[in-house]
Scaffold this motif. Sequence first.
Motif, PDB file in Angstrom:
ATOM      1  N   GLU A  62       0.834  -1.193   0.000  1.00 59.84           N
ATOM      2  CA  GLU A  62       0.000   0.000   0.000  1.00 59.84           C
ATOM      3  C   GLU A  62       0.878   1.256   0.000  1.00 59.84           C
ATOM      4  O   GLU A  62       0.584   2.232  -0.683  1.00 59.84           O
ATOM      5  CB  GLU A  62      -0.932  -0.005   1.211  1.00 59.84           C
ATOM      6  CG  GLU A  62      -1.988   1.057   1.148  1.00 59.84           C
ATOM      7  CD  GLU A  62      -3.058   0.882   2.222  1.00 59.84           C
ATOM      8  OE1 GLU A  62      -3.754   1.870   2.479  1.00 59.84           O
ATOM      9  OE2 GLU A  62      -3.188  -0.218   2.777  1.00 59.84           O
ATOM     10  N   GLU A  63       1.964   1.203   0.743  1.00 56.97           N
ATOM     11  CA  GLU A  63       2.888   2.341   0.817  1.00 56.97           C
ATOM     12  C   GLU A  63       3.515   2.640  -0.547  1.00 56.97           C
ATOM     13  O   GLU A  63       3.649   3.806  -0.939  1.00 56.97           O
ATOM     14  CB  GLU A  63       3.982   2.043   1.838  1.00 56.97           C
ATOM     15  CG  GLU A  63       4.981   3.156   1.990  1.00 56.97           C
ATOM     16  CD  GLU A  63       6.098   2.800   2.952  1.00 56.97           C
ATOM     17  OE1 GLU A  63       6.860   3.717   3.283  1.00 56.97           O
ATOM     18  OE2 GLU A  63       6.226   1.632   3.353  1.00 56.97           O
ATOM     19  N   GLU A  64       3.879   1.600  -1.275  1.00 63.07           N
ATOM     20  CA  GLU A  64       4.488   1.782  -2.591  1.00 63.07           C
ATOM     21  C   GLU A  64       3.513   2.464  -3.551  1.00 63.07           C
ATOM     22  O   GLU A  64       3.860   3.424  -4.233  1.00 63.07           O
ATOM     23  CB  GLU A  64       4.926   0.430  -3.150  1.00 63.07           C
ATOM     24  CG  GLU A  64       5.657   0.498  -4.460  1.00 63.07           C
ATOM     25  CD  GLU A  64       6.166  -0.855  -4.914  1.00 63.07           C
ATOM     26  OE1 GLU A  64       7.110  -0.865  -5.715  1.00 63.07           O
ATOM     27  OE2 GLU A  64       5.636  -1.897  -4.472  1.00 63.07           O
ATOM     28  N   PHE A  65       2.274   1.969  -3.584  1.00 61.59           N
ATOM     29  CA  PHE A  65       1.276   2.580  -4.458  1.00 61.59           C
ATOM     30  C   PHE A  65       1.006   4.021  -4.053  1.00 61.59           C
ATOM     31  O   PHE A  65       0.935   4.909  -4.907  1.00 61.59           O
ATOM     32  CB  PHE A  65      -0.031   1.778  -4.459  1.00 61.59           C
ATOM     33  CG  PHE A  65      -1.064   2.423  -5.314  1.00 61.59           C
ATOM     34  CD1 PHE A  65      -1.062   2.224  -6.681  1.00 61.59           C
ATOM     35  CD2 PHE A  65      -2.015   3.265  -4.768  1.00 61.59           C
ATOM     36  CE1 PHE A  65      -1.994   2.863  -7.495  1.00 61.59           C
ATOM     37  CE2 PHE A  65      -2.947   3.901  -5.566  1.00 61.59           C
ATOM     38  CZ  PHE A  65      -2.942   3.696  -6.933  1.00 61.59           C
ATOM     39  N   ASP A  66       0.857   4.266  -2.758  1.00 65.71           N
ATOM     40  CA  ASP A  66       0.598   5.627  -2.280  1.00 65.71           C
ATOM     41  C   ASP A  66       1.737   6.579  -2.637  1.00 65.71           C
ATOM     42  O   ASP A  66       1.504   7.744  -2.952  1.00 65.71           O
ATOM     43  CB  ASP A  66       0.363   5.632  -0.770  1.00 65.71           C
ATOM     44  CG  ASP A  66      -0.962   4.996  -0.379  1.00 65.71           C
ATOM     45  OD1 ASP A  66      -1.853   4.863  -1.246  1.00 65.71           O
ATOM     46  OD2 ASP A  66      -1.112   4.628   0.805  1.00 65.71           O
ATOM     47  N   THR A  67       2.967   6.077  -2.595  1.00 66.10           N
ATOM     48  CA  THR A  67       4.116   6.894  -2.977  1.00 66.10           C
ATOM     49  C   THR A  67       4.038   7.271  -4.446  1.00 66.10           C
ATOM     50  O   THR A  67       4.276   8.424  -4.818  1.00 66.10           O
ATOM     51  CB  THR A  67       5.440   6.150  -2.685  1.00 66.10           C
ATOM     52  OG1 THR A  67       5.505   5.871  -1.293  1.00 66.10           O
ATOM     53  CG2 THR A  67       6.645   6.964  -3.111  1.00 66.10           C
ATOM     54  N   TRP A  68       3.709   6.295  -5.299  1.00 62.97           N
ATOM     55  CA  TRP A  68       3.565   6.593  -6.721  1.00 62.97           C
ATOM     56  C   TRP A  68       2.508   7.667  -6.937  1.00 62.97           C
ATOM     57  O   TRP A  68       2.733   8.623  -7.677  1.00 62.97           O
ATOM     58  CB  TRP A  68       3.151   5.359  -7.503  1.00 62.97           C
ATOM     59  CG  TRP A  68       4.139   4.250  -7.580  1.00 62.97           C
ATOM     60  CD1 TRP A  68       5.428   4.242  -7.124  1.00 62.97           C
ATOM     61  CD2 TRP A  68       3.911   2.972  -8.151  1.00 62.97           C
ATOM     62  NE1 TRP A  68       6.002   3.027  -7.379  1.00 62.97           N
ATOM     63  CE2 TRP A  68       5.100   2.225  -8.010  1.00 62.97           C
ATOM     64  CE3 TRP A  68       2.822   2.371  -8.757  1.00 62.97           C
ATOM     65  CZ2 TRP A  68       5.231   0.929  -8.473  1.00 62.97           C
ATOM     66  CZ3 TRP A  68       2.945   1.074  -9.206  1.00 62.97           C
ATOM     67  CH2 TRP A  68       4.135   0.365  -9.075  1.00 62.97           C
ATOM     68  N   ALA A  69       1.350   7.497  -6.315  1.00 64.80           N
ATOM     69  CA  ALA A  69       0.244   8.440  -6.497  1.00 64.80           C
ATOM     70  C   ALA A  69       0.632   9.833  -6.004  1.00 64.80           C
ATOM     71  O   ALA A  69       0.343  10.836  -6.666  1.00 64.80           O
ATOM     72  CB  ALA A  69      -1.001   7.941  -5.768  1.00 64.80           C
ATOM     73  N   HIS A  70       1.301   9.889  -4.863  1.00 63.22           N
ATOM     74  CA  HIS A  70       1.720  11.171  -4.301  1.00 63.22           C
ATOM     75  C   HIS A  70       2.735  11.870  -5.210  1.00 63.22           C
ATOM     76  O   HIS A  70       2.642  13.077  -5.455  1.00 63.22           O
ATOM     77  CB  HIS A  70       2.310  10.952  -2.904  1.00 63.22           C
ATOM     78  CG  HIS A  70       2.874  12.184  -2.299  1.00 63.22           C
ATOM     79  ND1 HIS A  70       2.083  13.202  -1.804  1.00 63.22           N
ATOM     80  CD2 HIS A  70       4.157  12.589  -2.122  1.00 63.22           C
ATOM     81  CE1 HIS A  70       2.854  14.158  -1.349  1.00 63.22           C
ATOM     82  NE2 HIS A  70       4.125  13.812  -1.532  1.00 63.22           N
TER      83      HIS A  70
END
Length: 91
Positions: A62-70
Amino acid sequence: MFVKKSRGPRTAHMADGSILTLADLPEVGMRWVARRKAIVVAAVKYGLLSKDDVIKRYDLSEEEFDTWAHMIERHGRDALKITQLQKFKQP
């Protein structure tokens, strides 16, 4: 041609007027490049897939995806390029 039935929408209309389809999503197991990361983030943003579906499908945290989105939201797609990582890294 056989079209596989799926839950939810098969297309999403993006802000620039283009259409994103399930066929546009990267294959599972492909090497991650900025363009593919951006497509996956757009799929979630425009409702083509849920965040949970993407995390399961591509085995992401979840952290990896959130980083991409951010990073896309804040700096654009170029922030996802490995060669540009130091330029956009937070101090």
